[in-house]
Motif scaffolding. Structure first.
Motif, PDB file in Angstrom:
ATOM      1  N   ARG A  92      48.745  53.599  23.658  1.00  0.00           N
ATOM      2  CA  ARG A  92      47.186  53.560  23.251  1.00  0.00           C
ATOM      3  C   ARG A  92      46.965  52.713  22.189  1.00  0.00           C
ATOM      4  N   ARG A  93      47.711  52.744  21.324  1.00  0.00           N
ATOM      5  CA  ARG A  93      47.665  52.023  20.229  1.00  0.00           C
ATOM      6  C   ARG A  93      47.650  50.320  20.677  1.00  0.00           C
ATOM      7  N   ILE A  94      48.679  49.990  21.472  1.00  0.00           N
ATOM      8  CA  ILE A  94      48.578  48.706  21.867  1.00  0.00           C
ATOM      9  C   ILE A  94      47.363  48.428  22.504  1.00  0.00           C
ATOM     10  N   ASN A  95      46.974  49.178  23.532  1.00  0.00           N
ATOM     11  CA  ASN A  95      45.935  48.606  24.332  1.00  0.00           C
ATOM     12  C   ASN A  95      44.578  48.719  23.696  1.00  0.00           C
ATOM     13  N   ASP A  96      44.660  49.729  22.723  1.00  0.00           N
ATOM     14  CA  ASP A  96      43.273  49.784  21.695  1.00  0.00           C
ATOM     15  C   ASP A  96      43.220  48.462  20.992  1.00  0.00           C
TER      16      ASP A  96
ATOM     17  N   VAL B 152      43.991  43.920  37.176  1.00  0.00           N
ATOM     18  CA  VAL B 152      43.779  43.502  35.732  1.00  0.00           C
ATOM     19  C   VAL B 152      45.070  42.980  35.326  1.00  0.00           C
ATOM     20  N   ASP B 153      45.144  42.556  34.058  1.00  0.00           N
ATOM     21  CA  ASP B 153      46.409  42.046  33.534  1.00  0.00           C
ATOM     22  C   ASP B 153      47.027  43.017  32.623  1.00  0.00           C
ATOM     23  N   PHE B 154      46.212  43.797  32.078  1.00  0.00           N
ATOM     24  CA  PHE B 154      46.601  44.839  31.064  1.00  0.00           C
ATOM     25  C   PHE B 154      45.913  46.286  31.000  1.00  0.00           C
ATOM     26  N   CYS B 155      46.393  47.425  31.025  1.00  0.00           N
ATOM     27  CA  CYS B 155      45.731  48.860  31.004  1.00  0.00           C
ATOM     28  C   CYS B 155      44.269  48.903  30.337  1.00  0.00           C
ATOM     29  N   PHE B 156      43.898  48.243  29.406  1.00  0.00           N
ATOM     30  CA  PHE B 156      42.752  48.272  28.637  1.00  0.00           C
ATOM     31  C   PHE B 156      41.844  47.800  29.347  1.00  0.00           C
TER      32      PHE B 156
ATOM     33  N   CYS C  80      51.544  47.351  30.123  1.00  0.00           N
ATOM     34  CA  CYS C  80      51.261  48.212  29.182  1.00  0.00           C
ATOM     35  C   CYS C  80      50.967  47.727  27.922  1.00  0.00           C
ATOM     36  N   GLY C  81      51.586  46.485  27.783  1.00  0.00           N
ATOM     37  CA  GLY C  81      51.331  45.988  26.450  1.00  0.00           C
ATOM     38  C   GLY C  81      52.371  45.716  25.761  1.00  0.00           C
ATOM     39  N   LEU C  82      53.535  46.304  26.210  1.00  0.00           N
ATOM     40  CA  LEU C  82      55.107  46.269  25.565  1.00  0.00           C
ATOM     41  C   LEU C  82      55.638  44.817  25.904  1.00  0.00           C
ATOM     42  N   ASP C  83      56.297  44.305  24.800  1.00  0.00           N
ATOM     43  CA  ASP C  83      56.995  42.976  24.964  1.00  0.00           C
ATOM     44  C   ASP C  83      58.099  43.308  25.513  1.00  0.00           C
TER      45      ASP C  83
ATOM     46  N   GLU D 128      50.527  38.731  16.760  1.00  0.00           N
ATOM     47  CA  GLU D 128      50.688  39.874  15.740  1.00  0.00           C
ATOM     48  C   GLU D 128      51.772  40.388  16.254  1.00  0.00           C
ATOM     49  N   GLN D 129      52.029  40.732  17.334  1.00  0.00           N
ATOM     50  CA  GLN D 129      53.153  41.818  17.544  1.00  0.00           C
ATOM     51  C   GLN D 129      54.623  40.949  17.679  1.00  0.00           C
TER      52      GLN D 129
END
Length: 148
Positions: A124-128, A99-103, A14-17, A141-142
């Motif tokens: 959404r913000r993370i994946n975008d 896939v590795d990530f949702c986006f 999902c992109g969360l760390d 960045e994160q």
């Protein structure tokens, strides 16, 4: 560890760390809590003495209880297949979709996750952002921002 491997170890689909999550077994919060407990030693006796003129010290037991809780972190991360967050479909969906990530999925954004509105917006913000700048740039960045 290669950068791709480091990223996939740290970032959930999902992109969360995961590495900075309070529940992650190998995470920063668990390690720092263990270090703080060690550094504090038997501080309870000191807190008891100080509490008569430092009222905040009356809360030391609750503080220590939270630190102890953080040291119990046992989640192996979403990619392990043993994630502990029940509202997330990404923890298994990414494997199905390859896939590795949702986006990266052709169905992104989908409605499979049952996130509340703030988490959905964050997802959404993370994946975008990953889609816009690339996974490696987003990862760098994160790492400079708080997890929560």
């Amino acid at each position: 560890m290669a950068i791709r491997e480091e990223i996939l170890t740290s970032l959930a689909p999902c992109g969360l760390d995961c590495s900075r999550c309070h529940g992650f077994a190998g995470g920063e919060i668990k390690k720092l809590s263990e270090q703080l407990i060690e550094a504090l030693g038997d501080f309870q006796s000191v807190a008891d003495k100080l509490s008569s003129f430092m009222p905040v010290m009356q809360n030391y037991r609750q503080f220590r209880e939270m630190l102890d809780f953080f040291t119990l972190a046992g989640c192996a991360g979403c990619r392990s297949g043993k994630a502990q967050f029940p509202l997330c479909a990404a923890k298994s969906c990414f494997k199905e979709k390859g896939v590795d990530f949702c986006f990266q999925c052709d169905e992104y954004p989908c409605g499979r996750n049952r996130y509340d509105a703030p988490l959905h917006e964050r997802w959404r913000r993370i994946n975008d952002r990953m889609k816009e700048v690339g996974v490696e740039v987003y990862y760098e960045e994160q790492k400079k921002r708080p997890r929560y």
